[in-house]
Design an enzyme around this catalytic site. Structure first.
Site, PDB file in Angstrom:
ATOM      1  N   ASP A 170      48.249 -51.739  44.331  1.00 29.60           N
ATOM      2  CA  ASP A 170      47.502 -52.538  43.365  1.00 29.60           C
ATOM      3  C   ASP A 170      46.730 -53.681  44.034  1.00 29.60           C
ATOM      4  O   ASP A 170      47.160 -54.204  45.062  1.00 29.60           O
ATOM      5  CB  ASP A 170      48.490 -53.114  42.348  1.00 29.60           C
ATOM      6  CG  ASP A 170      47.782 -53.632  41.109  1.00 29.60           C
ATOM      7  OD1 ASP A 170      46.602 -53.312  40.905  1.00 29.60           O
ATOM      8  OD2 ASP A 170      48.429 -54.370  40.349  1.00 29.60           O
TER       9      ASP A 170
ATOM     10  N   GLY B 133      40.766 -53.694  43.258  1.00 32.34           N
ATOM     11  CA  GLY B 133      39.606 -54.216  42.526  1.00 32.34           C
ATOM     12  C   GLY B 133      39.384 -55.692  42.838  1.00 32.34           C
ATOM     13  O   GLY B 133      38.252 -56.119  43.138  1.00 32.34           O
ATOM     14  N   ARG B 134      40.459 -56.471  42.807  1.00 33.03           N
ATOM     15  CA  ARG B 134      40.338 -57.909  43.086  1.00 33.03           C
ATOM     16  C   ARG B 134      39.920 -58.169  44.528  1.00 33.03           C
ATOM     17  O   ARG B 134      39.117 -59.056  44.810  1.00 33.03           O
ATOM     18  CB  ARG B 134      41.663 -58.622  42.776  1.00 33.03           C
ATOM     19  CG  ARG B 134      41.830 -58.937  41.307  1.00 33.03           C
ATOM     20  CD  ARG B 134      43.260 -59.258  40.975  1.00 33.03           C
ATOM     21  NE  ARG B 134      44.065 -58.038  40.953  1.00 33.03           N
ATOM     22  CZ  ARG B 134      45.395 -58.026  40.945  1.00 33.03           C
ATOM     23  NH1 ARG B 134      46.059 -59.159  40.996  1.00 33.03           N
ATOM     24  NH2 ARG B 134      46.034 -56.886  40.889  1.00 33.03           N
TER      25      ARG B 134
ATOM     26  N   ARG C 260      34.296 -52.208  43.008  1.00 29.65           N
ATOM     27  CA  ARG C 260      35.727 -51.909  42.912  1.00 29.65           C
ATOM     28  C   ARG C 260      36.112 -50.694  43.766  1.00 29.65           C
ATOM     29  O   ARG C 260      37.143 -50.673  44.422  1.00 29.65           O
ATOM     30  CB  ARG C 260      36.104 -51.624  41.452  1.00 29.65           C
ATOM     31  CG  ARG C 260      36.019 -52.831  40.530  1.00 29.65           C
ATOM     32  CD  ARG C 260      36.398 -52.428  39.102  1.00 29.65           C
ATOM     33  NE  ARG C 260      37.686 -51.750  39.084  1.00 29.65           N
ATOM     34  CZ  ARG C 260      38.862 -52.373  39.160  1.00 29.65           C
ATOM     35  NH1 ARG C 260      38.908 -53.679  39.226  1.00 29.65           N
ATOM     36  NH2 ARG C 260      39.978 -51.692  39.141  1.00 29.65           N
TER      37      ARG C 260
ATOM     38  N   HIS D  33      39.143 -49.538  46.693  1.00 37.19           N
ATOM     39  CA  HIS D  33      40.005 -48.349  46.809  1.00 37.19           C
ATOM     40  C   HIS D  33      39.841 -47.726  48.192  1.00 37.19           C
ATOM     41  O   HIS D  33      40.812 -47.337  48.832  1.00 37.19           O
ATOM     42  CB  HIS D  33      39.662 -47.314  45.738  1.00 37.19           C
ATOM     43  CG  HIS D  33      39.867 -47.795  44.335  1.00 37.19           C
ATOM     44  ND1 HIS D  33      40.986 -48.501  43.957  1.00 37.19           N
ATOM     45  CD2 HIS D  33      39.103 -47.683  43.213  1.00 37.19           C
ATOM     46  CE1 HIS D  33      40.898 -48.797  42.659  1.00 37.19           C
ATOM     47  NE2 HIS D  33      39.761 -48.314  42.199  1.00 37.19           N
TER      48      HIS D  33
ATOM     49  N   SER E 158      47.461 -43.508  37.800  1.00 42.37           N
ATOM     50  CA  SER E 158      48.414 -43.429  36.691  1.00 42.37           C
ATOM     51  C   SER E 158      47.813 -42.684  35.502  1.00 42.37           C
ATOM     52  O   SER E 158      46.589 -42.525  35.402  1.00 42.37           O
ATOM     53  CB  SER E 158      48.833 -44.838  36.253  1.00 42.37           C
ATOM     54  OG  SER E 158      47.843 -45.417  35.444  1.00 42.37           O
TER      55      SER E 158
ATOM     56  N   GLU F 264      47.482 -43.803  32.804  1.00 42.45           N
ATOM     57  CA  GLU F 264      46.677 -44.787  32.065  1.00 42.45           C
ATOM     58  C   GLU F 264      45.329 -45.068  32.752  1.00 42.45           C
ATOM     59  O   GLU F 264      44.419 -45.617  32.153  1.00 42.45           O
ATOM     60  CB  GLU F 264      47.443 -46.110  31.927  1.00 42.45           C
ATOM     61  CG  GLU F 264      48.616 -46.057  30.943  1.00 42.45           C
ATOM     62  CD  GLU F 264      49.789 -45.198  31.430  1.00 42.45           C
ATOM     63  OE1 GLU F 264      50.110 -45.260  32.637  1.00 42.45           O
ATOM     64  OE2 GLU F 264      50.356 -44.446  30.617  1.00 42.45           O
ATOM     65  N   ASN F 265      45.220 -44.684  34.021  1.00 40.10           N
ATOM     66  CA  ASN F 265      43.975 -44.975  34.754  1.00 40.10           C
ATOM     67  C   ASN F 265      42.762 -44.178  34.241  1.00 40.10           C
ATOM     68  O   ASN F 265      41.623 -44.498  34.584  1.00 40.10           O
ATOM     69  CB  ASN F 265      44.140 -44.731  36.261  1.00 40.10           C
ATOM     70  CG  ASN F 265      44.973 -45.788  36.959  1.00 40.10           C
ATOM     71  OD1 ASN F 265      45.608 -45.523  37.986  1.00 40.10           O
ATOM     72  ND2 ASN F 265      44.983 -47.012  36.430  1.00 40.10           N
TER      73      ASN F 265
ATOM     74  N   ARG G 275      39.760 -46.037  32.722  1.00 41.77           N
ATOM     75  CA  ARG G 275      38.776 -46.778  33.521  1.00 41.77           C
ATOM     76  C   ARG G 275      37.387 -46.142  33.406  1.00 41.77           C
ATOM     77  O   ARG G 275      37.274 -45.005  32.966  1.00 41.77           O
ATOM     78  CB  ARG G 275      39.235 -46.791  34.979  1.00 41.77           C
ATOM     79  CG  ARG G 275      40.519 -47.567  35.099  1.00 41.77           C
ATOM     80  CD  ARG G 275      40.855 -47.879  36.505  1.00 41.77           C
ATOM     81  NE  ARG G 275      42.017 -48.752  36.511  1.00 41.77           N
ATOM     82  CZ  ARG G 275      42.403 -49.495  37.527  1.00 41.77           C
ATOM     83  NH1 ARG G 275      41.716 -49.477  38.646  1.00 41.77           N
ATOM     84  NH2 ARG G 275      43.450 -50.252  37.432  1.00 41.77           N
TER      85      ARG G 275
ATOM     86  N   ARG H 289      55.218 -56.682  37.279  1.00 44.63           N
ATOM     87  CA  ARG H 289      55.442 -55.658  36.261  1.00 44.63           C
ATOM     88  C   ARG H 289      55.815 -54.347  36.950  1.00 44.63           C
ATOM     89  O   ARG H 289      55.514 -54.145  38.119  1.00 44.63           O
ATOM     90  CB  ARG H 289      54.129 -55.369  35.499  1.00 44.63           C
ATOM     91  CG  ARG H 289      53.615 -56.421  34.622  1.00 44.63           C
ATOM     92  CD  ARG H 289      52.449 -55.854  33.790  1.00 44.63           C
ATOM     93  NE  ARG H 289      51.265 -55.635  34.584  1.00 44.63           N
ATOM     94  CZ  ARG H 289      50.362 -56.570  34.865  1.00 44.63           C
ATOM     95  NH1 ARG H 289      50.527 -57.792  34.415  1.00 44.63           N
ATOM     96  NH2 ARG H 289      49.300 -56.286  35.591  1.00 44.63           N
TER      97      ARG H 289
HETATM   98  C1  FPP Z   1      44.986 -50.198  41.580  1.00 43.86           C
HETATM   99  O1  FPP Z   1      44.153 -51.285  41.964  1.00 43.86           O
HETATM  100  C2  FPP Z   1      44.727 -49.049  42.449  1.00 43.86           C
HETATM  101  C3  FPP Z   1      44.444 -47.806  42.012  1.00 43.86           C
HETATM  102  C4  FPP Z   1      44.307 -47.445  40.590  1.00 43.86           C
HETATM  103  C5  FPP Z   1      44.221 -46.719  42.982  1.00 43.86           C
HETATM  104  C6  FPP Z   1      44.955 -46.843  44.292  1.00 43.86           C
HETATM  105  C7  FPP Z   1      44.450 -45.862  45.254  1.00 43.86           C
HETATM  106  C8  FPP Z   1      44.298 -46.056  46.610  1.00 43.86           C
HETATM  107  C9  FPP Z   1      44.647 -47.311  47.333  1.00 43.86           C
HETATM  108  C10 FPP Z   1      43.755 -45.071  47.523  1.00 43.86           C
HETATM  109  C11 FPP Z   1      44.451 -43.797  47.594  1.00 43.86           C
HETATM  110  C12 FPP Z   1      43.956 -43.105  46.416  1.00 43.86           C
HETATM  111  C13 FPP Z   1      44.062 -41.849  46.121  1.00 43.86           C
HETATM  112  C14 FPP Z   1      43.474 -41.422  44.834  1.00 43.86           C
HETATM  113  C15 FPP Z   1      44.699 -40.889  47.051  1.00 43.86           C
HETATM  114  P1  FPP Z   1      43.282 -51.954  40.826  1.00 43.86           P
HETATM  115  O2  FPP Z   1      41.978 -51.244  40.760  1.00 43.86           O
HETATM  116  O3  FPP Z   1      44.080 -51.991  39.561  1.00 43.86           O
HETATM  117  O4  FPP Z   1      43.079 -53.411  41.381  1.00 43.86           O
HETATM  118  P2  FPP Z   1      42.956 -54.733  40.467  1.00 43.86           P
HETATM  119  O5  FPP Z   1      44.302 -54.877  39.799  1.00 43.86           O
HETATM  120  O6  FPP Z   1      42.685 -55.801  41.465  1.00 43.86           O
HETATM  121  O7  FPP Z   1      41.827 -54.493  39.514  1.00 43.86           O
END
Ligand code: FPP
Length: 221
Positions: free
Chosen positions: A2, A5-6, A15, A19, A47, A49-50, A53, A173
């Site tokens: 996690d 994005g930030r 964003r 990743h 997830s 839930e993703n 997005r 969480r």
């Molecule tokens: C959550 O960060 C991250 C994800 C939903 C994807 C995580 C995936 C990777 C690190 C790469 C490997 C990926 C795959 C598909 C093999 P967020 O976007 O929620 O960050 P934020 O909370 O800062 O917005």
């Protein structure tokens, strides 16, 4: 994984670039785990839930999963890593991506050094629902439903419950991760955003884990 994005936002990037930057964190953490003899590393990659997005981000994550596997599976295979996926293999996951996942699983199926379990299109509640559906499909009577029969129908029953769960990015969480399996896991929270996470952070979390006293509902010895 996690905080991607930030991490990107703070650098004025998209964003999806966050990743992409998470790949190095994943590979370094996996090799750090391997170097310390950890037998299973489960990472939350996407997830259930993703799907909410934006379409572009979802598409990126699907394609990224595929390209990451293509680029990394041979190196992981050479190092004895078994790659498995936990999650729903439903029609929302593009067929090409599913085929790629199955290919990586088949290639690495006999490896014994470490299992890298990618939770992809995964939800902890969905996993429990799927296990119960299997029990019903198999005609198991209510009197025979117990923790063991549910446990044995999770996505990867051969994988033991995690000893340690690390949540990066400053959130406190569980977010629908391994709900059944983490009943007695030790939790470590860190402010590090996933793209900055490296094996050193894993080592620190393991050190913290080693200070904990685990009682599993019992009393001190
Ligand atoms: C959550 O960060 C991250 C994800 C939903 C994807 C995580 C995936 C990777 C690190 C790469 C490997 C990926 C795959 C598909 C093999 P967020 O976007 O929620 O960050 P934020 O909370 O800062 O917005």
């Amino acid at each position: 994984m996690d905080g991607n994005g930030r991490w990107a936002q703070r650098r004025g990037l998209k964003r999806t670039e966050g990743h992409a930057a998470g790949e190095e964190a994943l590979v370094d953490t996996a090799y750090g785990a391997l170097s310390m003899g950890i037998e299973v590393l489960t990472v939350y990659a996407f997830s259930t839930e993703n799907w909410r997005r934006p379409v572009d981000e979802v598409r990126f994550l699907m394609n990224f999963n595929e390209s990451l596997l293509k680029r990394r599976q041979h190196e992981l295979h050479a190092d004895g890593v078994r790659i498995v996926f936990s999650g729903r293999r439903d029609r929302r996951v593009p067929r090409r991506v599913l085929a790629n996942m199955e290919e990586a699983e088949a290639l690495t199926a006999r490896n014994k050094v470490m299992t890298l379990n990618m939770a992809f299109n995964y939800g902890g509640r969905a996993e429990i629902v799927d296990a119960v559906r299997r029990l019903v499909d198999e005609g198991v009577p209510a009197s025979k439903i117990d923790e063991r029969s549910i446990r044995s129908r999770l996505y990867h029953p051969e994988i033991p419950d995690p000893d340690l769960v690390i949540r990066p990015s400053g959130e406190h969480r569980i977010s629908n991760f391994l709900l059944w399996e983490m009943a007695y896991s030790e939790l470590v929270f860190t402010d590090v955003l996933w793209p900055d996470f490296r094996r050193e952070h894993l080592f620190e979390a393991v050190e913290e884990f080693q200070q904990r006293e685990r009682r599993f509902g019992g009393l001190d010895k």
